[in-house]
Design an enzyme around this catalytic site. Structure first.
Site, PDB file in Angstrom:
ATOM      1  N   HIS A  57     -21.954   5.113   0.312  1.00 20.24           N
ATOM      2  CA  HIS A  57     -20.776   4.878   1.166  1.00 20.24           C
ATOM      3  C   HIS A  57     -20.526   6.124   2.014  1.00 20.24           C
ATOM      4  O   HIS A  57     -20.377   6.047   3.227  1.00 20.24           O
ATOM      5  CB  HIS A  57     -19.580   4.552   0.267  1.00 20.24           C
ATOM      6  CG  HIS A  57     -18.295   4.361   1.003  1.00 20.24           C
ATOM      7  ND1 HIS A  57     -18.051   3.270   1.809  1.00 20.24           N
ATOM      8  CD2 HIS A  57     -17.159   5.114   1.048  1.00 20.24           C
ATOM      9  CE1 HIS A  57     -16.816   3.367   2.322  1.00 20.24           C
ATOM     10  NE2 HIS A  57     -16.262   4.472   1.868  1.00 20.24           N
ATOM     11  N   ASP A 100     -15.056   4.128  -3.467  1.00 19.64           N
ATOM     12  CA  ASP A 100     -15.529   3.025  -2.617  1.00 19.64           C
ATOM     13  C   ASP A 100     -17.016   2.767  -2.823  1.00 19.64           C
ATOM     14  O   ASP A 100     -17.720   2.375  -1.894  1.00 19.64           O
ATOM     15  CB  ASP A 100     -15.271   3.347  -1.135  1.00 19.64           C
ATOM     16  CG  ASP A 100     -13.807   3.293  -0.755  1.00 19.64           C
ATOM     17  OD1 ASP A 100     -12.972   2.902  -1.582  1.00 19.64           O
ATOM     18  OD2 ASP A 100     -13.498   3.647   0.406  1.00 19.64           O
ATOM     19  N   HIS A 146     -14.269  10.910  -2.462  1.00 15.18           N
ATOM     20  CA  HIS A 146     -14.992  11.146  -1.201  1.00 15.18           C
ATOM     21  C   HIS A 146     -13.984  11.492  -0.118  1.00 15.18           C
ATOM     22  O   HIS A 146     -12.785  11.458  -0.351  1.00 15.18           O
ATOM     23  CB  HIS A 146     -15.887   9.954  -0.840  1.00 15.18           C
ATOM     24  CG  HIS A 146     -15.168   8.689  -0.474  1.00 15.18           C
ATOM     25  ND1 HIS A 146     -14.439   7.964  -1.388  1.00 15.18           N
ATOM     26  CD2 HIS A 146     -15.063   8.013   0.699  1.00 15.18           C
ATOM     27  CE1 HIS A 146     -13.932   6.893  -0.801  1.00 15.18           C
ATOM     28  NE2 HIS A 146     -14.278   6.896   0.471  1.00 15.18           N
ATOM     29  N   HIS A 206      -9.933  -0.163  -3.760  1.00 12.90           N
ATOM     30  CA  HIS A 206      -9.388  -1.187  -2.852  1.00 12.90           C
ATOM     31  C   HIS A 206      -9.299  -2.540  -3.553  1.00 12.90           C
ATOM     32  O   HIS A 206     -10.133  -2.861  -4.412  1.00 12.90           O
ATOM     33  CB  HIS A 206     -10.280  -1.361  -1.606  1.00 12.90           C
ATOM     34  CG  HIS A 206     -10.265  -0.197  -0.672  1.00 12.90           C
ATOM     35  ND1 HIS A 206      -9.352  -0.062   0.349  1.00 12.90           N
ATOM     36  CD2 HIS A 206     -11.063   0.900  -0.609  1.00 12.90           C
ATOM     37  CE1 HIS A 206      -9.589   1.060   1.005  1.00 12.90           C
ATOM     38  NE2 HIS A 206     -10.630   1.674   0.442  1.00 12.90           N
ATOM     39  N   HIS A 253     -13.002  10.297   2.871  1.00 12.04           N
ATOM     40  CA  HIS A 253     -12.310   9.416   3.811  1.00 12.04           C
ATOM     41  C   HIS A 253     -10.791   9.596   3.729  1.00 12.04           C
ATOM     42  O   HIS A 253     -10.227   9.825   2.657  1.00 12.04           O
ATOM     43  CB  HIS A 253     -12.691   7.955   3.556  1.00 12.04           C
ATOM     44  CG  HIS A 253     -14.052   7.606   4.079  1.00 12.04           C
ATOM     45  ND1 HIS A 253     -14.765   6.521   3.635  1.00 12.04           N
ATOM     46  CD2 HIS A 253     -14.824   8.216   5.019  1.00 12.04           C
ATOM     47  CE1 HIS A 253     -15.931   6.468   4.281  1.00 12.04           C
ATOM     48  NE2 HIS A 253     -15.987   7.485   5.114  1.00 12.04           N
ATOM     49  N   ASP A 270      -8.285   7.642   3.816  1.00 11.64           N
ATOM     50  CA  ASP A 270      -7.474   6.793   2.937  1.00 11.64           C
ATOM     51  C   ASP A 270      -7.628   7.195   1.473  1.00 11.64           C
ATOM     52  O   ASP A 270      -7.022   6.573   0.592  1.00 11.64           O
ATOM     53  CB  ASP A 270      -7.794   5.301   3.148  1.00 11.64           C
ATOM     54  CG  ASP A 270      -9.222   4.929   2.797  1.00 11.64           C
ATOM     55  OD1 ASP A 270     -10.154   5.631   3.235  1.00 11.64           O
ATOM     56  OD2 ASP A 270      -9.416   3.931   2.065  1.00 11.64           O
ATOM     57  N   HIS A 271      -8.404   8.261   1.221  1.00  9.36           N
ATOM     58  CA  HIS A 271      -8.568   8.782  -0.148  1.00  9.36           C
ATOM     59  C   HIS A 271      -8.068  10.218  -0.311  1.00  9.36           C
ATOM     60  O   HIS A 271      -7.718  10.609  -1.418  1.00  9.36           O
ATOM     61  CB  HIS A 271     -10.049   8.682  -0.573  1.00  9.36           C
ATOM     62  CG  HIS A 271     -10.539   7.271  -0.577  1.00  9.36           C
ATOM     63  ND1 HIS A 271     -10.769   6.566  -1.731  1.00  9.36           N
ATOM     64  CD2 HIS A 271     -10.784   6.408   0.443  1.00  9.36           C
ATOM     65  CE1 HIS A 271     -11.148   5.328  -1.424  1.00  9.36           C
ATOM     66  NE2 HIS A 271     -11.165   5.214  -0.109  1.00  9.36           N
TER      67      HIS A 271
HETATM   68 FE    FE Z   1     -11.488   3.584   1.120  1.00 14.36          FE
HETATM   69 ZN    ZN Z   2     -14.163   5.176   1.883  1.00 17.01          ZN
END
Ligand code: FE
Ligand code: ZN
Length: 260
Positions: free
Chosen positions: A111, A134, A53, A172, A55, A57-58
């Site tokens: 998410h 996530d 996805h 995570h 985001h 942090d990905h």
């Molecule tokens: Fe994440």
């Molecule tokens: Zn995420």
């Protein structure tokens, strides 16, 4: 037969590196630096990037990794993924370049609106496995930033229907907080207590609690257990009213966890 290696990033992210011979593919490289240093240290060639996805942090490391090495980027069709070369949706299947791992794609919105999961029915020595981003966490699930409880419950249902032996690679290390919440929901669940004790010992030893398995999640994750009598009753008690069904119970659990 590939090995799956966790690369820690930020405070609690796992970037999963799939290693076969001298090649490596990475799933959700939110940060390029720890990936690049692992590749350099081990003398590996990057062959592909997979994203679940959009985001940061990905996907935050995509551009820097691509600047070093222009590899194919597999990502959800319905999201903006930096450098994406292959736009994927449910029903698509592909073999990870240089790795030989055959993956199929599931749409798992909730998410984010276009979140996908990657499923390997045969991961070789690693067994059947899924990279779930996530969506499904060990002992929990992702927050609903772009989707509804009904969407997320349906997405989790797709993952719950995978074979019990399927290894679940989430993005995570949230497991202990998730399991402590799960125990508040379901204090009488002996498998859950045992899992929490085991995973506390893992964290004390500095070892990841991920991957888990679908069977373990079915036995202990309240977000997959909303229809179980004890979990449903706990959700009704929390809400202070009768709930119409499992999706309503799921929504109550998600709100409860947000405030836990
Ligand atoms: Fe994440
Ligand atoms: Zn995420």
């Amino acid at each position: 037969m590939p090995a799956i290696i966790p690369i820690r990033a930020f405070s609690d992210n796992y970037i999963w590196l799939v290693r076969e011979g001298g090649n490596a593919a990475v799933v959700d490289p939110g940060d390029a630096a720890p990936v690049q240093s692992y590749l350099d240290r081990e003398g590996l060639t990057l062959t592909a990037i997979l994203n679940t996805h959009h985001h940061g942090d990905h996907v935050g490391g995509n551009a820097a990794l691509l600047a070093r090495c222009a590899v194919p980027v597999f990502g959800p069709a319905r999201e903006a993924i930096p450098g994406r070369t292959r736009a994927l949706a449910e029903g698509d299947a592909f073999t990870v370049p240089g790795i030989g791992l055959a993956l199929s794609v599931l749409d798992v919105p909730g998410h984010t609106a276009g979140h996908v999961a990657y499923v390997a029915a045969d991961g070789g020595e690693a067994g059947p496995l899924a990279f779930v981003g996530d969506t499904l966490f060990a002992g929990g699930c992702g927050r609903l930033f772009e989707g509804t409880p009904a969407q997320m419950a349906q997405s989790l249902g797709k993952l719950a229907a995978l074979p019990g032996a399927t290894r679940v690679y989430c993005a995570h290390e949230y497991t202990l907080a998730n399991l402590r919440f799960a125990l508040a929901v379901e204090p009488g669940n002996a498998a859950l207590r045992a899992r929490l004790a085991r995973d506390e010992a893992r964290r004390d030893a500095g070892v990841p609690t991920v991957p888990s398995s679908i069977a373990e999640e079915l036995a202990t994750n309240p977000f997959l257990r909303a229809a179980e009598a004890a979990v449903f009753a706990a959700a009704e008690a929390r809400a202070g009213r009768r709930l119409a069904g499992a999706v309503d119970a799921f929504a109550v659990l998600r709100e409860w966890k947000n405030a836990f």
